[in-house]
Design a protein around this motif. Sequence first.
Motif, mmCIF file in Angstrom:
data_model
loop_
_atom_site.group_PDB
_atom_site.id
_atom_site.type_symbol
_atom_site.label_atom_id
_atom_site.label_comp_id
_atom_site.label_asym_id
_atom_site.label_seq_id
_atom_site.Cartn_x
_atom_site.Cartn_y
_atom_site.Cartn_z
ATOM 1 N N ILE A 319 0.855 -1.181 0.000
ATOM 2 C CA ILE A 319 0.000 0.000 0.000
ATOM 3 C C ILE A 319 0.895 1.236 0.000
ATOM 4 N N GLY A 320 0.702 2.104 -0.985
ATOM 5 C CA GLY A 320 1.546 3.273 -1.129
ATOM 6 C C GLY A 320 1.101 4.438 -0.260
ATOM 7 N N ALA A 321 1.792 5.583 -0.423
ATOM 8 C CA ALA A 321 1.532 6.759 0.403
ATOM 9 C C ALA A 321 0.128 7.307 0.202
ATOM 10 N N ALA A 322 -0.470 7.038 -0.962
ATOM 11 C CA ALA A 322 -1.823 7.516 -1.238
ATOM 12 C C ALA A 322 -2.895 6.552 -0.736
ATOM 13 N N GLY A 323 -2.467 5.474 -0.059
ATOM 14 C CA GLY A 323 -3.417 4.526 0.497
ATOM 15 C C GLY A 323 -3.962 3.523 -0.492
ATOM 16 N N LYS A 324 -3.309 3.387 -1.622
ATOM 17 C CA LYS A 324 -3.747 2.455 -2.654
ATOM 18 C C LYS A 324 -2.622 1.475 -2.985
ATOM 19 N N PRO A 325 -2.956 0.312 -3.530
ATOM 20 C CA PRO A 325 -1.915 -0.669 -3.857
ATOM 21 C C PRO A 325 -0.939 -0.143 -4.907
ATOM 22 N N VAL A 326 0.330 -0.418 -4.695
ATOM 23 C CA VAL A 326 1.380 -0.060 -5.655
ATOM 24 C C VAL A 326 2.362 -1.221 -5.761
ATOM 25 N N THR A 327 2.983 -1.354 -6.929
ATOM 26 C CA THR A 327 4.096 -2.290 -7.063
ATOM 27 C C THR A 327 5.363 -1.581 -6.587
ATOM 28 N N MET A 328 6.202 -2.302 -5.857
ATOM 29 C CA MET A 328 7.391 -1.693 -5.271
ATOM 30 C C MET A 328 8.594 -1.827 -6.192
ATOM 31 N N GLY A 329 9.299 -0.729 -6.366
ATOM 32 C CA GLY A 329 10.558 -0.793 -7.082
ATOM 33 C C GLY A 329 11.558 -1.634 -6.316
ATOM 34 N N THR A 330 12.254 -2.526 -7.011
ATOM 35 C CA THR A 330 13.257 -3.385 -6.383
ATOM 36 C C THR A 330 14.357 -3.615 -7.408
ATOM 37 N N TYR A 331 15.603 -3.444 -7.023
ATOM 38 C CA TYR A 331 16.673 -3.262 -8.006
ATOM 39 C C TYR A 331 17.867 -4.193 -7.772
ATOM 40 N N ASP A 332 18.556 -4.486 -8.863
ATOM 41 C CA ASP A 332 19.846 -5.155 -8.754
ATOM 42 C C ASP A 332 20.985 -4.169 -9.000
ATOM 43 N N LEU A 333 20.657 -3.038 -9.625
ATOM 44 C CA LEU A 333 21.607 -1.948 -9.839
ATOM 45 C C LEU A 333 21.003 -0.677 -9.258
ATOM 46 N N SER A 334 21.795 0.066 -8.513
ATOM 47 C CA SER A 334 21.325 1.328 -7.961
ATOM 48 C C SER A 334 22.465 2.333 -7.994
ATOM 49 N N VAL A 335 22.135 3.569 -8.427
ATOM 50 C CA VAL A 335 23.140 4.627 -8.511
ATOM 51 C C VAL A 335 22.544 5.900 -7.911
ATOM 52 N N ASN A 336 23.200 6.466 -6.923
ATOM 53 C CA ASN A 336 22.688 7.651 -6.243
ATOM 54 C C ASN A 336 23.808 8.642 -5.968
#
Length: 551
Positions: A319-336
């Motif tokens: 459940i996302g911040a808007a109170g509705k279902p969301v698919t979650m981002g999940t990564y094998d590569l991340s750059v920040n």
Amino acid sequence: MMKYTNLMFLFLNSMLVAQAQNKAPLENTVVITSEEQKIRVYTRDNEELHVNVSPKDVLKFKAAGTVRYSDFGAKGDGKADDIDVIAATHAFANLHRLSVKADDGATYYIGGKERRAVIRTDTDFGAAAFIIDDTEVKNRNASVFTVSSGLKPFKLETIASLKRNQKKINVSLPGPCLITVTDSNVKQYIRFGLNQNNGSSKTDIFVADKNGKVDMKAPIIWDFEQITDITALPIDEHLLKITGGHFTTIANKDESKYAYYNRNIAIRRSHVLVEGLQHHIKGEGDHGAPYGGFINIGECAYVTVKNTILTGHRTYSTIGAAGKPVTMGTYDLSVNRALNISFVNCSQTNDINDNKYWGILGSNFCKNLLYDGCTLSRFDAHQGVANATIRNSTLGHMGINAIGSGLLTIENSTVRGRSFVNLRPDYGSTWQGELVIRNCIFVPANGKPISASLISGSYSGQHNFGYMCYMPERITIENLRIDDSGHPDNYHGPAIFANFNPEMTDNTYQEKFPYVKTREVMLRNVTTASNKALRISDNQVMFKDVKVKIN
């Protein structure tokens, strides 16, 4: 005497690690002694890690220039937890500037205890296997390996403001430095949609030389009228190499919510090459917490990941911040917060067009990202990238997602997403600069029936993202083949732009936060499998002032 000398070196070394991150220490304390005993790795009751290496063995290792995990007692049998020995080996190697070599044929099991192995010297994982078991983890935020710098950051107290594209900062530096600047009084990237939030503090990252001259290939992209924090981190000049290794993550089985696992290789040092690594995933079920990237690159510059095989993670919902279902981002590569990051000849083990698996890359606050010769499910610039290049590559079901500025170039590549480039609607579908598409193939939705558009996005003009939003000022498309043979029956041909705002049906529509539209589109040799002509958009009103030139 050697015992106390080593301890003093270790103390100074550990202090530099802690200060370089300006956060919690990267490693549990490793106490290194040199007594006349055999090599021994052990822990105290407080989990403090100790390693003793006799003076004779110290001389032997220094003469060889390298150490192996087996030298320090690693079992490598795939059952005994070897993380303490691995961490101790790297701590000793860091102290004496020795390279580290895994044993070919060994399988190193790494359980769920919190123990970071800090890499500061060349490391060859070779043909060894590593099993990272995430089924019972003490601290999901603790990286397994951290590639770190021993250099110390410092504050730039005299700089009170900055200007976009400023060429020089008025300061002398010890050498090239990575500069990170923040104004916490201003919020940007105020996210819209199911994962809405209140934004992030205005921030930028750039490189300056010893005279304060800014590298204009990665320019300052924001005006800073005030600065709440500005830090300089000296850049390591020599290249650190990490090669080989067959890593397998046994996936966590936690609740599906935004509690990211970072059991990974975290790269926090500039000038690093990762080559020949493989990462696989086992044990994913019908639920699990998401991952923040097995190769996680941040707060650094000049990093290349080459000839590496990765794996996309299973997609879970919450459940996302808007109170509705969301698919979650999940990564094998991340750059920040990173500059000049290249992925060269990289691929993934699972099907790049299988939407059970999330797109493999996520990035924030970056400059000069490159895919070259890659076959991956997604390229993504989340909270902005300044300049990005994709060439000689194939992108799968999640395609190319980007917001940012500068030049976005895609050439000699195939894209199989729903659009060729998606300008992310949750951050304002903004690209302040140019888009170049050259010598490419577009297979909309991997051949599924769809009304194709090259550039997708959404912008209502009613949400404040914390910055003015732009479409690419100029779009150049040369030698593009659109394979739209699988189109639906009511198909009118591919569009340059999707319908960014279905509510804008006439000139009376008012954008509270105006969107700067594309000025011109240059077309040369664009062909379609359907033989239908390329159209500007279903929304003629929104794009009425765009000039389309056909050469």
